[in-house]
Design an enzyme around this catalytic site. Structure first.
Site, PDB file in Angstrom:
ATOM      1  N   HIS A   9     126.823  43.742  12.911  1.00  0.00           N
ATOM      2  CA  HIS A   9     127.341  44.067  11.687  1.00  0.00           C
ATOM      3  C   HIS A   9     128.935  43.857  11.889  1.00  0.00           C
ATOM      4  O   HIS A   9     129.455  44.514  12.167  1.00  0.00           O
ATOM      5  CB  HIS A   9     126.998  45.590  11.221  1.00  0.00           C
ATOM      6  CG  HIS A   9     127.287  46.088   9.704  1.00  0.00           C
ATOM      7  ND1 HIS A   9     128.273  45.802   9.308  1.00  0.00           N
ATOM      8  CD2 HIS A   9     126.295  46.297   9.126  1.00  0.00           C
ATOM      9  CE1 HIS A   9     128.114  46.121   7.775  1.00  0.00           C
ATOM     10  NE2 HIS A   9     126.913  46.589   7.763  1.00  0.00           N
ATOM     11  N   TYR A  43     123.322  53.625  -1.887  1.00  0.00           N
ATOM     12  CA  TYR A  43     124.225  53.044  -0.669  1.00  0.00           C
ATOM     13  C   TYR A  43     123.205  53.090   0.663  1.00  0.00           C
ATOM     14  O   TYR A  43     122.921  54.023   1.122  1.00  0.00           O
ATOM     15  CB  TYR A  43     125.468  53.844  -0.563  1.00  0.00           C
ATOM     16  CG  TYR A  43     126.519  53.381   0.488  1.00  0.00           C
ATOM     17  CD1 TYR A  43     126.820  51.938   0.765  1.00  0.00           C
ATOM     18  CD2 TYR A  43     126.795  54.139   1.620  1.00  0.00           C
ATOM     19  CE1 TYR A  43     127.569  51.540   1.751  1.00  0.00           C
ATOM     20  CE2 TYR A  43     127.751  53.864   2.678  1.00  0.00           C
ATOM     21  CZ  TYR A  43     128.103  52.579   2.658  1.00  0.00           C
ATOM     22  OH  TYR A  43     128.834  52.378   3.741  1.00  0.00           O
TER      23      TYR A  43
END
Length: 434
Positions: free
Chosen positions: A289, A347
């Site tokens: 990530h 989120y």
């Protein structure tokens, strides 16, 4: 001439940091000079400076305005009885904080009265730092406002706005943002019955596009997608209240005319809007990530290269394709301070509790990351290409510690059980299995 601000279709000029020019009457802009002895149409020339005169040309921001009456024509300001909600900064706390959406007042409330101070990291007179507000409104402003304390970044979550400024009008809706230079006069009109959102007040260097580095010459927020207004003026000879915020306090005076009376202008110290849906998202196509700095829309730098006074970062819809990777945002302890909000959807690091219109604060070195439910799902997921859709979270990130206001620490929207979202994180360690 009085142009109707209720007209539905607005025109814009495209580009970021451009030297724009616009006139509402033909020939209103002087040719070849800024301050002629007699400006066209009997207008007054006025310089609107957003930086010091001696800044480098690449950093300088200023606009020449040609207006019906100069800004200097006003009586003394008096401190208003009603000040901004939120109170002073509260007690220092290292704890992670999260708030549910603030309720919109039932009594008539315009944008100014609906501003609520949430967090800040410096006094308004300092040339750096930020303050963060929520706004809630259910009626249009009749007053005109300007902020002497900093540049304003508006992030709507609910309801469309029309921002009528000295330099023209901007229509704004959720999933768009607007930036208003320090000192620019404006009035906010509601295009829907109610409005709610977030405001970052930037006391430091003006916001600009981040450098792209190895990304190259394209990507993230592209300059052509930023929109500045065209000239629009009000020639109204009627009582108008002018309010300014000065060192955190509201002051007002009464004018006999509308101060939104600029007939023509040229320069680069201008308001602008941007549609977050046009952000060209960058991400991994292999593994891991990347750092969330790849989601930076705008940045206000400090004197230390790479260290931001304010980064405005978004988490937009995107494809997740990383192989053999824990795909949610990783667990983190950060030098920077993170104030997050949510415009729509959910989120991807929080399964529940973080709602549109809500907010969270993770201060310097406050440990944070995905909650227990999100973590468990991510560890056990079958990794196929997956799209995170119908979402838009954002972050105001700053290098200075953010202190909550007294209101933020005492309001009923503060979620006192926020830490519990990590309590269910499983212990998966097994020394006998690699």
């Amino acid at each position: 001439m009085n142009l109707d601000s209720s007209a539905s279709a607005l025109s814009y000029q495209s580009g970021f940091g451009n030297e724009f020019a616009s006139e509402a009457l033909p020939g209103a802009l002087p040719v070849g000079q800024n301050s002629p002895q007699k400006a066209p149409y009997g207008l007054y020339a006025e310089l609107f400076s957003g930086t010091a005169f001696t800044m480098t040309r690449s950093e300088a921001r200023r606009t020449w305005m040609y207006r019906i009456q100069p800004s200097a024509k006003h009586p003394a300001f008096a401190k208003l009885a009603r000040q901004l909600a939120g109170g002073p900064l509260g007690e220092v706390t290292p704890n992670r904080l999260r708030w549910s959406p603030l309720q919109i007042p039932s009594e008539p409330t315009d944008f100014i009265d609906g501003l609520v101070a949430m967090v800040a990291n410096s006094a308004a007179q300092k040339p750096a730092g930020i303050s963060v507000y929520h706004y809630r409104a259910n009626r249009s402003m009749e007053r005109v406002f300007f902020n002497a304390d900093g540049e304003l970044l508006l992030v709507p979550e609910l309801g469309r706005l029309r921002i009528v400024t000295e330099l023209g009008m901007l229509d704004l809706e959720p999933l768009e943002i607007a930036v208003l230079p320090r000192g620019l006069k404006f009035r906010i009109e509601l295009l829907d019955p109610q409005a709610r959102g977030y405001v970052a007040e930037n006391h430091g260097a003006p916001l600009r596009l981040p450098d792209l580095g190895p990304i190259g010459s394209n990507g993230l927020a592209n300059p052509r997608d930023f929109l500045a207004p065209v000239a629009h003026y009000e020639d109204l000879r009627q009582p108008t209240t002018l309010v300014q915020k000065y060192l955190g306090e509201l002051w007002g005076c009464e004018l006999d005319h509308s101060p939104l009376n600029v007939v023509a202008w040229h320069g680069n110290n201008v308001p602008y809007k941007y549609d977050l849906r046009r952000f060209n998202t960058i991400g991994t196509v292999s593994f891991d990530h990347p750092d969330p700095s790849i989601f930076t829309v705008l940045t206000s730098p400090t004197s230390v290269p790479g260290l931001a006074n304010l980064d405005f970062v978004i988490f937009p819809p995107r494809w997740m394709v990383a192989e053999n990777t824990f795909r949610p945002p990783w667990f983190h302890r950060n030098l920077m301070n993170e104030f997050m909000g949510l415009i729509q959807g959910a989120y991807d690091a929080k399964a529940e509790g973080f709602l549109p219109g809500g907010a969270s604060l993770h201060s310097c070195m406050s440990a944070h990351g995905p909650d227990g439910e999100t973590c468990t799902k991510a560890i056990n997921a079958q990794l196929q290409p997956a799209k995170i859709d119908n979402t838009m979270a954002f972050m105001f990130e700053t290098s200075q510690v953010l202190r909550p206001s007294q209101f933020a620490l005492e309001c009923p929207e503060l979620q006192n059980d926020y830490d519990a979202c990590w309590a269910s994180l499983p212990v998966t360690f097994n020394p006998n299995r690699r």
